[in-house]
Write an enzyme that holds these catalytic residues in place. Structure first.
Site, short mmCIF file in Angstrom:
data_model
loop_
_atom_site.label_atom_id
_atom_site.label_comp_id
_atom_site.label_asym_id
_atom_site.label_seq_id
_atom_site.Cartn_x
_atom_site.Cartn_y
_atom_site.Cartn_z
N GLU A 260 0.89 -1.17 0.00
CA GLU A 260 0.00 0.00 0.00
C GLU A 260 0.92 1.21 0.00
O GLU A 260 1.60 1.47 1.00
CB GLU A 260 -0.88 0.01 1.25
CG GLU A 260 -1.88 -1.13 1.32
CD GLU A 260 -2.90 -1.07 0.21
OE1 GLU A 260 -3.13 0.02 -0.35
OE2 GLU A 260 -3.45 -2.13 -0.12
N CYS A 293 -1.78 9.48 2.85
CA CYS A 293 -1.61 8.90 1.51
C CYS A 293 -2.83 9.12 0.64
O CYS A 293 -2.72 9.26 -0.58
CB CYS A 293 -1.32 7.40 1.63
SG CYS A 293 -2.62 6.52 2.52
#
Ligand code: NAD
Length: 489
Positions: A260, A293
Site C-alpha cells: 500500500e 496517503c
C-alpha cells in the site's frame, strides 16, 4: 539493554522499548532515539531497541513456533482473542492517543475520538469475518469440490510513520484472523504506539510467538526480516522506493507481497458542485499536515468557477489553527520529523525555481515543525509538485474546461490510490467512477468507506488489495480439494 531498561515513562504512560519476541520483552545492544515533534530539541521520549539480523532471526524463529500454536486455534478461539485485544485497546484509548500524539504529532482529540476506536474495530471486523466465513462447497461431475483457506505461515507486517497505530491494526488484524503469526516492524520515526499494542496483545492471550514486535531501522532489521525464507507473507505500507526493495526480497523467496503505497490524488470540482462543501473539503486536505496517503492533493477546478472556488477555499484554509496537537482547538499539528519538514520545503524551493506560482503558504514556521498550508499554481502539468508525492500540507491548483480535460489531468500521474470528485451530476459521478484510474474514488464525500470493500492502489500506488475478505485471502493459501463421489473410507 538490561531488562529494567526496557520501559520508558512517557508523561505517566509506561511504554515498552524493547522487542516483543515469543511473548517476552527483550533488548538489543544498540538503541535509537525517539523524540517528539512537539519539541524536537527538548522532548526526548525513549531509547528504543535497534533490531539487527540477530533480533530478526529470533523473532522469525519465535513466529515459526507461534504459528504452529496459533494456526491450530479454532476460528472461534482466534476471534475471542482478537475481541479481547479490541476490548483492551478501548480501555487504553487515552494512553494510546497521548503517546501517539507525542511520538508522531497526531492530533490527540482525533486519536481519542476516531483512530484508537478504529484500531479496535479493525480487530473486531476480522474476528467476525473469520467466524462468518463459509467454505465454498459444491458438487459437480461426480465430485465434491471444496475451497479451503489454510493459514500461510509467519507474516512480516511493515508499517509507516503516519497514522501508525491505526495502520498497524489494519494490517495485523487480517493476518492474525487468518491464523498466521506476525512479526510487526513499525517505522522508526513513530515506534511507540506499536509497543503499547504489542503489550496489549500479550495480555489478550495470543500464544507465545503468535504476535511479535521488532523495533529498528528499515534497511537494517526490516531488510533482514523480509529476506528470511521462513516468512510466508509480507504486507507493507510505505513508499514506492522501499516497496521495490521489499518486492525483490519477496521475489527471491517466492513470497506473496502486498504494498500500500503513496498517492497523488486528484480533487476534481465541477461547476455544478456544491461549491462551499467542495472548498471546505479541499482545505481539509491539509489535515494531519498533509501526511495522508489518500489526500486529494491536486485540485482540478472547472475554469468558470476558479475564482469563486478560490475565495471559498482561502476562507476555509484561513480558519485552520496551527498549534499544539494536545490542544482540542488545534487543526494542524507539527510535521512528524524535521527531515520530512525540510524535504517538503525542498519541493517548494524547487517549485519557485521552476517558475511555479506560490498562491499561499510556502514557509517553515519559526520555532516549531509546523509548515504553512500551501497552495501552488504550477507552470505546467509536468511540474515536480504535480507529479511527485510531497506528503505535506501542499496542494496544487489547475483548471480544466471540460470533462475530457478533467479526466486527462486526473489520470496524468504514475500514482492511482485515491480520487475525490465534487459534482451535482449522478451521470458524471458514475462515468468518472469508471474512467478515473484509482483504487478508491469518493464522490461528494471523503474517507468514509465500508471496511469490507477492497482498499488499495493502481499504478505505483500499490500491489494487491486490503479490506474484508481480500486481506483474508492474501494471508491464506487457498486450496481446492476434489473428492470423487463414493469415496467412503
Ligand atoms: P518508508 O517506505 O520510508 O518506510 C515504511 C516502512 O518500511 C518503515 O517501517 C521502514 O522502517 C520500513 N523500511 C524501510 N526500508 C526498508 C527495507 N529495505 N526493508 C524493509 N523495511 C524497510 O515510508 P514512510 O516514509 O514511513 O511512509 C510514508 C509513505 O507511506 C508515503 O509514501 C505514504 O503515501 C505511504 N502510505 C501509504 C498508505 C496506503 O495505505 N496506501 C498509508 C500510509 C502511508
Amino acid at each position: 539493554m538490561a531488562e529494567r531498561e526496557l520501559i520508558a515513562d512517557i508523561d505517566g504512560v509506561t511504554v515498552p522499548t524493547g522487542h516483543m519476541i515469543g511473548g517476552t520483552w527483550v533488548g538489543s545492544p544498540v538503541t535509537f532515539e525517539s523524540r517528539s515533534p512537539l519539541d524536537w530539541d527538548g522532548m526526548h521520549l525513549a531509547d528504543v531497541a535497534r533490531g539487527d539480523a540477530t533480533a530478526a532471526d529470533a523473532a522469525i524463529a519465535a513466529a515459526v513456533d507461534g504459528f504452529a500454536a496459533w494456526s491450530r486455534f479454532t476460528v472461534n478461539e482466534r476471534a475471542a482473542t482478537m475481541h479481547t485485544l479490541a476490548d483492551l485497546i478501548e480501555e487504553h484509548n487515552e494512553e494510546i492517543a497521548h503517546v501517539e500524539c507525542l511520538d508522531m504529532g497526531f492530533l490527540e482529540q482525533s486519536m481519542k475520538r476516531r483512530l484508537v476506536s478504529r484500531g479496535a474495530t479493525n480487530f473486531r471486523l476480522y474476528a467476525d469475518l473469520i467466524v462468518e466465513h463459509e467454505e465454498r462447497h459444491w458438487g459437480a461431475k461426480d465430485m465434491d469440490n471444496r475451497v479451503l483457506r489454510i493459514p500461510a505461515g509467519p507474516a512480516v507486517v511493515i508499517t509507516p510513520w503516519n497514522a501508525p497505530f491505526m495502520l498497524s491494526t489494519w494490517k495485523l488484524a487480517p493476518a492474525l484472523a487468518a491464523g498466521n503469526s506476525v512479526i510487526h516492524k513499525p517505522a522508526e520515526w513513530s515506534p511507540l504506539s506499536a509497543a503499547l499494542l504489542a503489550d496489549l496483545a500479550n495480555q489478550a492471550g495470543f500464544p507465545p510467538g503468535a504476535y511479535n514486535l521488532v523495533q529498528g531501522i528499515g534497511d537494517e532489521v526490516g531488510a533482514a526480516l523480509v529476506a528470511d525464507p521462513r516468512v510466508r507473507r509480507i504486507t507493507f505500507t510505505g513508499s514506492p522506493p522501499t516497496a521495490r526493495q521489499i518486492g525483490k526480497a519477496a521475489a527471491e523467496n517466492i513470497v506473496p507481497f502486498t504494498a500500500e503505497l503513496g498517492g497523488k490524488g486528484p480533487f476534481l470540482v465541477f461547476a455544478d458542485a456544491d461549491l462551499d462543501a467542495a472548498a471546505k473539503k479541499a482545505a481539509w486536505q491539509f489535515d494531519d499536515s498533509g501526511q495522508v496517503c489518500l489526500a486529494g492533493t491536486r485540485l482540478l477546478v472547472e475554469e468558470s468557477i476558479r475564482d469563486a472556488f478560490l475565495e471559498c477555499f482561502h476562507a476555509h484554509a484561513d480558519a485552520l489553527v496551527l498549534g499544539d496537537p494536545r490542544e482540542p482547538g488545534t487543526d494542524i499539528a507539527p510535521m512528524a520529523h524535521p527531515d520530512h519538514r525540510d524535504r517538503v520545503h525542498g519541493f517548494i524551493e524547487r517549485a519557485q525555481a521552476n517558475g511555479d506560482s506560490i498562491v499561499r503558504g510556502g514557509n517553515k514556521v519559526d520555532g516549531s515543525l509546523h509548515y504553512e498550508p500551501t497552495l501552488i499554481e504550477p507552470l505546467s502539468n509536468d511540474s515536480e509538485v504535480v507529479q511527485c508525492e510531497i506528503f505535506g500540507p501542499v496542494l496544487t491548483l489547475q483548471t480544466f474546461t471540460d470533462d475530457a480535460e478533467a479526466l486527462k489531468l486526473a489520470n496524468s500521474t504514475a500514482y492511482g490510490l485515491s480520487s475525490i470528485v465534487y459534482t451535482g451530476s449522478r451521470e458524471r459521478a458514475e462515468r468518472l467512477g469508471h474512467e478515473i484510474r484509482a483504487g478508491l474514488i469518493w464522490v461528494n464525500t471523503f474517507l468514509v468507506r465500508d471496511l469490507t470493500a477492497p482498499f488499495g492502489g493502481c499504478g505505483i500506488s500499490g500491489i494487491g488489495r486490503e479490506g474484508g475478505d481480500h486481506a483474508l485471502d492474501f494471508h491464506a493459501d487457498l486450496k481446492t480439494v476434489m473428492i470423487l463421489d463414493g469415496t467412503t473410507v
